[in-house]
Design a protein around this motif. Structure first.
Motif, mmCIF file in Angstrom:
data_model
loop_
_atom_site.group_PDB
_atom_site.id
_atom_site.type_symbol
_atom_site.label_atom_id
_atom_site.label_comp_id
_atom_site.label_asym_id
_atom_site.label_seq_id
_atom_site.Cartn_x
_atom_site.Cartn_y
_atom_site.Cartn_z
ATOM 1 N N ALA A 53 8.248 21.455 0.567
ATOM 2 C CA ALA A 53 8.526 21.686 2.206
ATOM 3 C C ALA A 53 9.736 21.349 2.633
ATOM 4 O O ALA A 53 10.275 22.137 3.691
ATOM 5 N N TYR A 54 10.702 20.558 1.832
ATOM 6 C CA TYR A 54 11.920 20.176 2.318
ATOM 7 C C TYR A 54 13.050 21.150 1.471
ATOM 8 O O TYR A 54 14.042 20.901 1.603
ATOM 9 N N TRP A 55 12.725 22.474 1.284
ATOM 10 C CA TRP A 55 13.613 23.290 0.553
ATOM 11 C C TRP A 55 14.833 23.464 1.292
ATOM 12 O O TRP A 55 16.095 23.462 0.708
ATOM 13 N N ARG A 63 2.325 20.122 -8.695
ATOM 14 C CA ARG A 63 1.217 19.290 -8.193
ATOM 15 C C ARG A 63 1.910 18.261 -7.386
ATOM 16 O O ARG A 63 2.777 17.550 -7.666
ATOM 17 N N TYR A 64 1.302 17.685 -6.256
ATOM 18 C CA TYR A 64 2.102 16.891 -5.214
ATOM 19 C C TYR A 64 0.928 16.181 -4.438
ATOM 20 O O TYR A 64 0.159 16.990 -3.696
ATOM 21 N N ILE A 65 0.627 14.961 -4.557
ATOM 22 C CA ILE A 65 -0.664 14.080 -3.972
ATOM 23 C C ILE A 65 0.147 13.685 -2.655
ATOM 24 O O ILE A 65 -0.584 13.495 -1.586
ATOM 25 N N GLY A 73 17.428 9.669 -0.305
ATOM 26 C CA GLY A 73 16.004 9.875 -0.557
ATOM 27 C C GLY A 73 15.209 9.110 0.277
ATOM 28 O O GLY A 73 15.785 8.408 1.075
ATOM 29 N N LYS A 74 14.024 8.971 0.014
ATOM 30 C CA LYS A 74 13.255 8.205 0.758
ATOM 31 C C LYS A 74 12.639 6.917 0.302
ATOM 32 O O LYS A 74 12.235 6.026 0.716
ATOM 33 N N LEU A 75 12.610 7.034 -1.300
ATOM 34 C CA LEU A 75 11.704 5.932 -1.960
ATOM 35 C C LEU A 75 12.681 4.729 -2.310
ATOM 36 O O LEU A 75 13.879 4.773 -2.358
ATOM 37 N N LEU A 134 9.616 14.108 -8.480
ATOM 38 C CA LEU A 134 11.097 14.004 -8.034
ATOM 39 C C LEU A 134 10.927 13.585 -6.411
ATOM 40 O O LEU A 134 10.113 14.388 -6.026
ATOM 41 N N TYR A 135 11.735 12.786 -6.063
ATOM 42 C CA TYR A 135 11.829 12.484 -4.576
ATOM 43 C C TYR A 135 13.466 12.593 -4.414
ATOM 44 O O TYR A 135 14.003 11.279 -4.464
ATOM 45 N N PRO A 136 14.071 13.706 -4.299
ATOM 46 C CA PRO A 136 15.577 13.866 -4.415
ATOM 47 C C PRO A 136 16.254 13.273 -2.934
ATOM 48 O O PRO A 136 15.624 13.086 -2.033
ATOM 49 N N LEU A 182 0.923 -1.170 0.155
ATOM 50 C CA LEU A 182 0.071 -0.037 -0.018
ATOM 51 C C LEU A 182 0.858 1.200 -0.039
ATOM 52 O O LEU A 182 1.508 1.394 0.892
ATOM 53 N N ASP A 183 0.928 1.877 -1.354
ATOM 54 C CA ASP A 183 1.888 3.033 -1.320
ATOM 55 C C ASP A 183 1.000 4.364 -1.045
ATOM 56 O O ASP A 183 -0.067 4.454 -1.571
ATOM 57 N N GLY A 184 1.480 5.244 -0.142
ATOM 58 C CA GLY A 184 1.021 6.464 0.124
ATOM 59 C C GLY A 184 -0.104 6.357 1.333
ATOM 60 O O GLY A 184 -1.028 6.770 1.443
ATOM 61 N N SER A 185 0.160 5.185 1.926
ATOM 62 C CA SER A 185 -0.761 4.612 2.966
ATOM 63 C C SER A 185 -1.212 5.736 4.030
ATOM 64 O O SER A 185 -2.450 5.714 4.519
ATOM 65 N N SER A 239 1.218 10.557 -2.491
ATOM 66 C CA SER A 239 1.122 8.938 -2.967
ATOM 67 C C SER A 239 1.825 8.899 -4.348
ATOM 68 O O SER A 239 1.418 9.424 -5.476
ATOM 69 N N MET A 240 3.099 8.299 -4.109
ATOM 70 C CA MET A 240 3.863 8.131 -5.407
ATOM 71 C C MET A 240 3.204 7.544 -6.588
ATOM 72 O O MET A 240 3.004 8.159 -7.665
ATOM 73 N N VAL A 241 2.368 6.648 -6.323
ATOM 74 C CA VAL A 241 1.704 5.999 -7.481
ATOM 75 C C VAL A 241 0.645 6.953 -7.944
ATOM 76 O O VAL A 241 0.333 6.875 -9.138
HETATM 77 P P1 AHG Z 1 4.473 4.303 1.502
HETATM 78 O O1 AHG Z 1 3.153 4.709 2.021
HETATM 79 O O2 AHG Z 1 4.523 3.056 0.824
HETATM 80 O O3 AHG Z 1 5.469 4.400 2.641
HETATM 81 O O4 AHG Z 1 4.896 5.416 0.322
HETATM 82 C C1 AHG Z 1 5.099 6.611 0.838
HETATM 83 C C2 AHG Z 1 5.747 7.383 -0.077
HETATM 84 C C3 AHG Z 1 5.251 7.883 -1.481
HETATM 85 O O5 AHG Z 1 4.066 7.265 -1.757
HETATM 86 C C4 AHG Z 1 5.176 9.340 -1.686
HETATM 87 O O6 AHG Z 1 5.779 9.877 -2.681
HETATM 88 C C5 AHG Z 1 6.164 9.665 -0.359
HETATM 89 O O7 AHG Z 1 6.333 8.642 0.457
HETATM 90 C C6 AHG Z 1 5.534 11.143 0.169
HETATM 91 O O8 AHG Z 1 6.709 11.248 1.134
HETATM 92 P P2 AHG Z 1 6.602 12.825 1.926
HETATM 93 O O9 AHG Z 1 5.402 12.781 2.818
HETATM 94 O O10 AHG Z 1 8.056 13.057 2.468
HETATM 95 O O11 AHG Z 1 6.419 14.058 0.882
#
Ligand code: AHG
Ligand code: MN
Ligand code: MN
Length: 330
Positions: free
Chosen positions: A217-219, A241-243, A271-273, A261-263, A124-127, A245-247
């Protein structure tokens, strides 16, 4: 996008069968119709179940946190754990998956002895968004089991070795985006018939689009190159545009164009992903649709993984837009 009509109603199963993917192993003709089609079909089945659970979550009280953290130290949502379990069980019975790896599990799970594939998932991505009814998704990556004696090693192949990748997006409609290595196809779940039907074959990402998707926000954490790109984008009329949820962000990017971008950041140099079950599958989809996917210094699909939950920086989307970012990284 060609809406399905009686003339061209193609279900996911019919589409997979028409691809002439591996059938059951020749030496075991009686064995269940394994092969890649069965693996994708199992993920689609799990996706239908997860979609239903998400729709009913507030009613069935499966929202909120388990009260536990996963190996990444992230709070596990109840639906993270439920989604992981249903994916594992749907894949276990198909008998052609040797090993299952998940964002929610420290270690891979051995499944069928002799299984020809490995599957890595973000169940579950973006959970963290699911409690506020924002789109979330399941991401999957399929590789060949090249090390039958120790299938976990097969999980650590570079992304260019994926034989299939995709996601199920639980949004205003339930969409399944899939690549088998020869283009990208989009399916939508027809809720009345419980079938994923083909709505776009050979999807192509727009060459360019003045939209970037990043958590600004991470500027204060960004390096000079990224700040230089963002300054250039602001001066050139880009929209943000930023939701979260990566998907969902990648789905919009595939359909409308732009760059996600998730740098790398000071507090998160990688990065985080995660490479194996977020960046690799989505990079394969984007490249198969004519786009690009990089860390800022190398192509995502050429990274030799070191470990299961390895993180990488990611810049992916329309080729012209990824180039515009990378010009600031050179
Ligand atoms: P997950 O819920 O699988 O941990 O993934 C969340 C990820 C990805 O979906 C999204 O792009 C990113 O976390 C958002 O992170 P920030 O809240 O740091 O922007
Ligand atoms: Mn994720
Ligand atoms: Mn997740």
């Amino acid at each position: 996008m060609t809406p399905p009509s009686l003339e061209n109603l193609t279900t996911l199963r019919a589409h997979l069968d028409a691809q002439k993917l591996d059938g059951p192993p020749p030496d075991e003709p009686g064995r269940d119709p394994g092969g890649l089609a069965a693996v994708i079909d199992a993920i689609a089945l799990a996706g239908k179940w997860i979609a239903h659970k998400i729709r009913a979550a507030r009613i069935e009280d499966v929202l909120g946190e388990v009260g536990d953290v996963n190996l990444h130290g992230e709070h596990q949502q109840k639906l993270d754990v439920l989604s992981d379990r249903v994916l594992l069980e749907c894949l276990r019975v198909r008998r052609d998956v040797a090993v299952y790896a998940s964002e929610e599990r420290d270690e891979p799970v051995r499944l069928s002895e002799g299984g020809r594939y490995t599957v890595a998932v973000d169940p579950l991505d973006g959970s963290s968004n699911v409690d506020v009814a924002v789109s979330v998704g399941t991401i999957f990556s399929v590789m060949r089991n090249v090390a039958p004696d120790e299938p976990s090693r097969s999980l650590l192949q570079r992304g260019s070795r994926q034989v299939a990748a995709g996601y199920v997006l639980y949004g205003s409609s339930v969409c399944m985006m899939i690549t088998l290595g020869n283009g990208v196809d989009l399916f939508v779940l027809d809720p009345d018939h419980g079938e994923f039907v083909l709505v776009q074959k050979g999807l192509r990402i727009p060459e360019s689009k003045a939209v970037y998707s990043i958590n600004e926000a991470y500027w204060n954490e960004f390096g000079d190159e990224l700040r230089s790109y963002l300054g250039w984008a602001h001066d050139n009329g880009y929209a943000g545009r930023y939701i979260g949820s990566m998907v969902a962000d990648v789905h919009r990017t595939l359909l409308k164009g732009g760059v996600f971008l998730y740098p790398a950041m000071r507090k998160a140099p990688e990065g985080k992903l995660r490479l194996l079950y977020e960046c690799n599958p989505l990079a394969m989809l984007v490249e198969q649709a004519g786009g690009s996917a990089a860390t800022g210094h190398e192509r995502i699909l050429e990274i030799e993984p070191r470990e299961l939950h390895q993180r990488v920086p990611v810049v992916l989307g329309s080729p012209a837009e990824v180039d515009a970012v990378l010009r600031h990284f050179r």
